[in-house]
Design an enzyme around this catalytic site. Sequence first.
Site, PDB file in Angstrom:
ATOM      1  N   GLU A 106       5.117  15.687  57.719  1.00  6.41           N
ATOM      2  CA  GLU A 106       6.096  16.288  56.810  1.00  6.41           C
ATOM      3  C   GLU A 106       6.162  17.804  56.948  1.00  6.41           C
ATOM      4  OE1 GLU A 106       5.209  15.054  52.769  1.00  6.41           O
ATOM      5  OE2 GLU A 106       3.079  15.280  53.069  1.00  6.41           O
ATOM      6  N   HIS A 110      11.048  14.921  41.989  1.00  7.71           N
ATOM      7  CA  HIS A 110      10.315  13.760  41.501  1.00  7.71           C
ATOM      8  C   HIS A 110      11.024  13.019  40.379  1.00  7.71           C
ATOM      9  CE1 HIS A 110       7.489  14.959  44.419  1.00  7.71           C
ATOM     10  NE2 HIS A 110       7.062  13.723  44.365  1.00  7.71           N
ATOM     11  N   CYS A 145       8.388   7.254  55.045  1.00  5.49           N
ATOM     12  CA  CYS A 145       8.347   6.973  53.613  1.00  5.49           C
ATOM     13  C   CYS A 145       9.170   7.977  52.815  1.00  5.49           C
ATOM     14  CB  CYS A 145       6.912   6.920  53.108  1.00  5.49           C
ATOM     15  SG  CYS A 145       5.999   8.427  53.417  1.00  5.49           S
ATOM     16  N   ARG A 202      -1.890   7.082  49.739  1.00  5.88           N
ATOM     17  CA  ARG A 202      -1.877   8.504  50.092  1.00  5.88           C
ATOM     18  C   ARG A 202      -2.860   9.233  49.192  1.00  5.88           C
ATOM     19  NH1 ARG A 202       3.488  11.987  49.569  1.00  5.88           N
ATOM     20  NH2 ARG A 202       3.124  11.755  47.338  1.00  5.88           N
ATOM     21  N   ARG A 225      13.306  22.042  48.102  1.00  2.00           N
ATOM     22  CA  ARG A 225      14.003  20.770  47.895  1.00  2.00           C
ATOM     23  C   ARG A 225      14.553  20.583  46.486  1.00  2.00           C
ATOM     24  NH1 ARG A 225       8.987  16.438  48.777  1.00  2.00           N
ATOM     25  NH2 ARG A 225       9.604  15.193  47.018  1.00  2.00           N
ATOM     26  N   ARG A 271       1.838   6.824  45.830  1.00  3.26           N
ATOM     27  CA  ARG A 271       1.704   8.235  45.432  1.00  3.26           C
ATOM     28  C   ARG A 271       0.624   8.332  44.354  1.00  3.26           C
ATOM     29  NH1 ARG A 271       7.658   8.386  46.197  1.00  3.26           N
ATOM     30  NH2 ARG A 271       8.123  10.153  47.563  1.00  3.26           N
ATOM     31  N   ASN A 316      11.299  13.905  53.021  1.00  6.16           N
ATOM     32  CA  ASN A 316      11.626  14.746  51.861  1.00  6.16           C
ATOM     33  C   ASN A 316      11.102  16.153  52.087  1.00  6.16           C
ATOM     34  OD1 ASN A 316      12.350  12.282  50.913  1.00  6.16           O
ATOM     35  ND2 ASN A 316      10.672  12.082  49.471  1.00  6.16           N
ATOM     36  N   ASP A 317       9.830  16.242  52.439  1.00  5.17           N
ATOM     37  CA  ASP A 317       9.269  17.563  52.707  1.00  5.17           C
ATOM     38  C   ASP A 317       9.655  18.057  54.096  1.00  5.17           C
ATOM     39  OD1 ASP A 317       7.902  18.587  50.442  1.00  5.17           O
ATOM     40  OD2 ASP A 317       6.443  16.972  50.650  1.00  5.17           O
TER      41      ASP A 317
HETATM   42  C1  PEP Z   1       8.008  13.141  51.638  1.00  7.13           C
HETATM   43  O1  PEP Z   1       7.742  14.342  51.591  1.00  7.13           O
HETATM   44  O2  PEP Z   1       8.924  12.654  52.335  1.00  7.13           O
HETATM   45  C2  PEP Z   1       7.233  12.202  50.831  1.00  7.13           C
HETATM   46  C3  PEP Z   1       7.433  10.895  50.916  1.00  7.13           C
HETATM   47  O3  PEP Z   1       6.321  12.727  49.956  1.00  7.13           O
HETATM   48  P1  PEP Z   1       6.695  13.261  48.484  1.00  7.13           P
HETATM   49  O4  PEP Z   1       8.146  12.965  48.259  1.00  7.13           O
HETATM   50  O5  PEP Z   1       5.803  12.562  47.541  1.00  7.13           O
HETATM   51  O6  PEP Z   1       6.382  14.706  48.625  1.00  7.13           O
HETATM   52 MG    MG Z   2       5.853  15.002  50.705  1.00  7.65          MG
END
Ligand code: PEP
Ligand code: MG
Length: 538
Positions: free
Chosen positions: A427, A186, A498, A329, A461, A293, A450-451
């Site tokens: 995800e 983050h 996203c 979300r 991650r 978010r 990302n997840d």
């Molecule tokens: C993701 O997991 O790709 C996502 C956009 O959510 P976050 O990065 O907030 O977990």
């Molecule tokens: Mg995520």
Amino acid sequence: MLKGIAASQGYGIGKAVIINDISTDYSNVKYTDAQSEKARLQKAVDDFIEETRSLASSLKESAGEKEAEILEGHIVMLSDPFMLSQMEESIDAGSVAEKAVDTVCNMFIDMFSSVDDELTNQRASDVKDIRDTLLKSLLGIKSIDISAVDAGSVLVAKDFTPSMTGKINKNNVAAIITEVGGVTSHSAILARAMGIPAVLSVVNATQSIKDGMEIIADGFKGKVITNPSDNEKSKYTSLQEEYLKEKESLKAYIGKETVTGNGIKKQVYANIGKPEDVQNVLQSSGEGIGLFRTEFLFMDRASEPNEEEQFEAYSTVARAMNNKEVIIRTLDIGGDKDIPYLHIEKEENPFLGHRAIRYCLDNPALFKKQIRAILRAAVFGNIKIMLPLVTCLEEVRDAKKLIAECEKELEAENKKYNTVPLGVMIETPSAVLISDLLAQEVEFFSIGTNDLTGYTMAVDRGNAKVSKLYDTFQPSVLKAIEITIRNAKKAGIQVGMCGEAAADSRLIPRLIEWGLDEFSVTPGSILQTRKTICEYKA
Ligand code: PEP
Ligand code: MG
């Protein structure tokens, strides 16, 4: 030169400001006599009250009555003669002032935490704050106010919690350097959102870089140069100028339609964390918000935002986007996103634990507050709801039931609201494998790479040791993306992405070929993403 992970593009040239984890270890403090210890304690308490009072009055102006009340509550608590007399008794029994503060506060913290009542639990967090501030004051530790660093500061920390990042004033921060975290942590996401260059996972950065040192941070290559030579300085100054020039040239894509070279219309949306981010989205002519978010509304404060505050935030975004789609979300907490006052239990495997939609479904009062705020805000724009970390159909169905309940309640209360389309984030591998079934339940998908990359590759991650495996280009991850898009298309629902990969110019051509409709990226990447899509030819 130090090496790390290039997490946010750009060159940062400036002076290091080290933000150390503050240890409040008092094991070396020696007891003198009860009278002096009590005098030290009294001074710390007086200073605390004075500082808190002035903080509360400035907070009243900047953040409002309510936030200020929390701080005023701290003064009331510490003025309680019982708390102080307990501390003095502990000193009489031979404790140094630090130990007296620690022991008595911990006693209150345990007491307040054990009660099954949110308001009382909140008082435990308040006492924690009081304890830490008093200990720092007794030990003479000055903590750095991140929001007030000088212009041209390069912030160096072990890690930035989302709430620390929230305090950053982007005009004064030239770059961010951390010891942990990867491209999708983050800190990285927020650094990119603010357009601040960032190099993460630099081993021992807080030790090898000294406060005030001249620093060059290369957010493209993941390099950090300490005490640069004149040559290096002039080289990076011209690189920085070139980069800024290139950024300037992207302005040609402001207001341009996102259409591929072979005539297919696409959408470039933006990811935001706070209503203020909408300004950056509009400046780059983002075609919608693909990911709001909302957890950021819950961070960096002492208690959860109520329905009205959330309604205010969501409707502000909806209005500002002027009928363009806004995908909100629902609360995605847990994992690396901790919110102390929600008292999420410590877990062995937080990323596989009680988080996101799981937590919300188990806390319907909190979840419904958010849903009601979203439904009410939908009167002011084109809002959609999106559920994070879905792994099974039941979660979607249970969420739908709660949404229906909220609609009924609002109806009965005669409050204005709109029904909104529901979508899910894809995800987890489980969501990919049932994406054909999920597509029958919802109106859109958004792929959270990302997840999805982490869960598919079974890689944390934020862990630098396994970052090699954290790769969206691994065939398994690409297949997961392709399957999801295919199943969305078959069912005729909209599919977006996203995760950070949506802005990756190497992946965009494939995503276009597979049929992805919407690319949601950080506001700073909108124009580059639009350019890559427009330049695509089959
Ligand atoms: C993701 O997991 O790709 C996502 C956009 O959510 P976050 O990065 O907030 O977990
Ligand atoms: Mg995520």
